[in-house]
Write a protein that holds these residues in place. Structure first.
Motif, PDB file in Angstrom:
ATOM      1  N   GLN A 159       0.838  -1.216   0.000  1.00  9.69           N
ATOM      2  CA  GLN A 159       0.000   0.000   0.000  1.00  9.69           C
ATOM      3  C   GLN A 159       0.866   1.257   0.000  1.00  9.69           C
ATOM      4  N   GLU A 160       2.005   1.221   0.684  1.00 16.14           N
ATOM      5  CA  GLU A 160       2.905   2.378   0.661  1.00 16.14           C
ATOM      6  C   GLU A 160       3.586   2.509  -0.698  1.00 16.14           C
ATOM      7  N   SER A 161       3.784   1.381  -1.378  1.00 16.82           N
ATOM      8  CA  SER A 161       4.455   1.443  -2.688  1.00 16.82           C
ATOM      9  C   SER A 161       3.606   2.155  -3.728  1.00 16.82           C
ATOM     10  N   MET A 162       2.313   2.299  -3.457  1.00 18.31           N
ATOM     11  CA  MET A 162       1.419   2.996  -4.394  1.00 18.31           C
ATOM     12  C   MET A 162       1.722   4.500  -4.451  1.00 18.31           C
ATOM     13  N   GLY A 163       2.525   4.979  -3.473  1.00 20.47           N
ATOM     14  CA  GLY A 163       2.761   6.416  -3.344  1.00 20.47           C
ATOM     15  C   GLY A 163       1.840   6.955  -2.259  1.00 20.47           C
ATOM     16  N   PRO A 164       2.084   8.205  -1.815  1.00 24.31           N
ATOM     17  CA  PRO A 164       1.313   8.732  -0.683  1.00 24.31           C
ATOM     18  C   PRO A 164      -0.195   8.670  -0.916  1.00 24.31           C
ATOM     19  N   ALA A 192       8.623   5.557  -3.340  1.00 20.64           N
ATOM     20  CA  ALA A 192       7.256   5.800  -2.847  1.00 20.64           C
ATOM     21  C   ALA A 192       6.994   7.272  -2.544  1.00 20.64           C
ATOM     22  N   SER A 193       7.953   8.134  -2.843  1.00 24.07           N
ATOM     23  CA  SER A 193       7.784   9.550  -2.506  1.00 24.07           C
ATOM     24  C   SER A 193       6.843  10.244  -3.495  1.00 24.07           C
ATOM     25  N   ALA A 194       6.284  11.361  -3.034  1.00 19.37           N
ATOM     26  CA  ALA A 194       5.402  12.135  -3.903  1.00 19.37           C
ATOM     27  C   ALA A 194       6.190  12.664  -5.098  1.00 19.37           C
ATOM     28  N   ALA A 195       7.468  13.010  -4.864  1.00 18.95           N
ATOM     29  CA  ALA A 195       8.292  13.551  -5.956  1.00 18.95           C
ATOM     30  C   ALA A 195       8.430  12.529  -7.082  1.00 18.95           C
ATOM     31  N   GLU A 196       8.629  11.278  -6.710  1.00 14.25           N
ATOM     32  CA  GLU A 196       8.800  10.239  -7.730  1.00 14.25           C
ATOM     33  C   GLU A 196       7.489   9.927  -8.456  1.00 14.25           C
ATOM     34  N   ALA A 197       6.359  10.207  -7.799  1.00 11.51           N
ATOM     35  CA  ALA A 197       5.066   9.932  -8.438  1.00 11.51           C
ATOM     36  C   ALA A 197       4.911  10.739  -9.719  1.00 11.51           C
TER      37      ALA A 197
END
Lengths: 428, 168
Positions: free
Chosen positions: A344-349, B9-14
């Protein structure tokens, strides 16, 4: 697939948001009682619904949850002295009681009454079942105290833990009602985890890896039934309860304790995963409690002195590719809780739901979103209290039962799906 | 050094996630099994959908004394008879809509055909709180053998939400 504006309505929960207003209709678990173990103990920082707060237990044992920062110069009251019926700011000595009312400003004449003009935002904090609960909504809408069964049984019959999850609450909660992932992600744990193994029902799970699902609206949320083939043409049903906005109770296995979760937003990118285990009719055994403390079942081991799981994204969740290859774990991550949290964390925030491709077996998730959105709309448009606020909606149980093929679980297991004091869960 | 998981998993990488379609349109058949459901399906059909067809089993069932045939169990909303097997052959999903308490005997025909053609099925029963439990139970019992996913909804607006969620 969910439109971005719909996703935003549910995932953004800070002050002034629709999603935040929804959460502010409920009593929310805020801290473990053990975090404030005695009168005048150190205060504890609490962040909920994107607000930074401070919890403390005053000299008379009264609980307070107030704005973290002193109204004078904005320093954190976490450094404060908890003494003589209040929390004193160490910078200039301003003192606050548990309601956030300033009761002393040493630099001002007492007679001026200046301190009466200073009050920090505060919320009620009450203790029930080893948990400190807060209600962050308008005072005139405060609901009855929480009635969840795990919080009503004697203390020796329940165990509660919490952990930080570094993702938005909704994708964590959706994992809790996504029954079809169990046959894959957690398949290695049914026969090995001490809090699962030994139940006859495990054989049904392992023999039939393609359950058929039934999703039924309940007064407080949803029943999610998963049926598998049992003997003599009967079905083995596992019925999960979801109660709005974020409570789930997982069906029991044998005489093991029953478990479930709350997911509570810390901010939009993080949430608390609360995990309870309880047995309605007996004390938990020392072995069960030891296993829970050791991170088995739905609990985790921690980084020392924190509520952050020992396996976390900074150490790649201690992934063990050899265990994955050998089939000891399906994803390489150990333990049910972190198997879920790592993905679930791998999905991004906040996962981009406009990109997802849901399938028919995701109807539990689709229906939960539908009910949440419908409730947010009714709350915003008509000021209508959402399901789950009424304590009757909280007096529910999950169940595992064997039924003839022509019997719908909502009828045949009706009694098993509500709390019946002095009786155990219906379990197989 | 930051771990692989922490960085990814960071917002930046999204921001670097590929912004391109990751699926092709699905073929979904929404089939009304009874009169109230046909009215629901007709209302649904007025919205704009992708590769989704709205059908009914009413007015198209062959006479009871006729020899069994897979022909004639379906009709489009204009009343044109459709060949059941042809309709579902290339479908990704068949959604059967029923109303609690109504006669939905055609569910078995649709379900049998879907089973034969290995097509995923969802049964959706719309029920009002006033409908007796026994009537809901009867509807569920008729659908259960043929639906790989069964949903009981209290209002028809769920169907539109479900179809949108499934990219219909």
């Amino acid at each position: 697939m969910l439109k971005k504006e719909q996703s935003d309505l549910l995932t953004l929960t800070g002050p002034g948001t629709a999603g935040g207003r929804l959460f502010r209709c409920y009593w929310l678990p805020a801290l473990l009682s053990s975090e404030l173990p005695e009168n005048d103990c150190p205060p504890v920082r609490v962040k909920l619904l994107s607000e930074r707060l401070l919890a403390f237990r005053d000299s008379e044992g009264r609980l307070g949850l107030i704005d973290e920062f002193c109204a004078h110069r904005g320093v954190s009251l976490w450094f404060g002295r908890n003494e003589e019926g209040g929390l004193r700011c160490p910078y200039h000595g301003w003192k606050y009681d548990r309601t956030g009312q300033c009761i002393e400003v040493p630099s001002e004449p007492v007679e001026s009454g200046f301190c009466n003009k200073i009050k920090l935002k505060s919320y009620p904090l009450v203790e029930r079942g080893g948990v400190l609960w807060t209600y962050m909504g308008p005072a005139d809408k405060q609901p009855p105290l929480p009635e969840w069964e795990f919080a009503q049984v004697p203390p020796e019959q329940s165990f509660m833990s919490k952990r930080i999850q570094e993702s938005n609450w909704l994708q964590a909660m959706e994992g809790g009602i996504d029954s079809s992932h169990v046959s894959f992600l957690h398949r290695g744990d049914l026969n090995s985890d001490p809090l699962f193994r030994g139940a006859k029902a495990n054989q049904y799970n392992l023999k039939d890896s393609r359950p058929v699902f039934e999703v039924v609206e309940s007064p407080g949320g949803l029943f999610i039934g998963a049926r598998r083939n049992a003997e003599s043409g009967n079905y083995y049903w596992r019925i999960t309860q979801w109660v709005m906005p974020s409570f789930t109770m997982i069906p029991p296995r044998g005489d093991h304790p029953v478990h479930g979760h709350f997911w509570i937003p810390i901010d939009d990118d993080n949430c608390w995963t609360w995990s309870f285990d309880y047995h309605p009719t007996r004390a938990l055994s020392p072995g069960e409690v030891a296993a829970m403390r050791d991170g088995k079942g739905i609990h985790v081991k921690y980084e020392p002195g924190t509520f952050r799981p020992l396996a976390n994204k900074d150490n790649d969740y201690l992934i063990d590719r050899a265990a994955q290859k050998a089939g000891r774990t399906f994803s390489g991550v150990e333990g049910i809780a972190m198997q879920d949290a790592s993905l679930q964390e791998s999905m991004g925030p906040i996962v981009d739901r406009t990109k997802e491709n849901l399938v028919s077996t995701d109807n539990g998730i689709i229906m939960a979103r539908h009910r949440l959105l419908r409730s947010v709309k009714a709350l915003m448009d008509k000021d209508q209290a959402p399901p789950g606020v009424d304590s009757v909606h909280q007096l529910v149980r999950s169940a595992a039962v064997i039924l003839p093929p022509d019997k719908p679980f909502i009828e045949a297991a009706k009694d098993a799906l509500v709390v019946r004091a002095g009786t155990a869960h219906a379990s197989v | 050094m930051q771990s692989e998981s922490a960085r990814a998993a960071s917002a930046a990488e999204a921001r670097f996630r590929i912004d391109a379609p990751n699926s092709q349109p699905r073929s979904i058949k929404v089939i009304a099994l009874d009169h109230p459901s046909e009215a629901i399906v007709k209302r649904l059909a007025t919205s704009v959908w992708g590769n989704t067809s709205f059908l009914t089993t009413l007015a198209s069932a062959p006479p009871r004394d006729a020899p069994f045939s897979m022909r004639g169990w379906l009709a489009d909303l204009a009343g044109h008879t459709k060949i059941l097997v042809d309709e579902i052959e290339h479908a990704d999903l068949v959604v059967m809509i029923a109303t609690a308490g109504e006669n939905i005997e055609s569910a078995s025909i649709i379900g049998e055909a879907c089973s034969l053609k290995r097509v995923m099925t969802t049964g959706l029963v719309v029920t009002a709180p006033s409908v007796p439990g026994a009537e809901l139970s009867r509807s569920l019992a008729q659908l259960r053998p043929w639906a790989l996913m069964l949903v009981v909804a209290s209002a028809e607006d769920y169907i539109a939400d479900m179809l949108m969620a499934l990219r219909a």
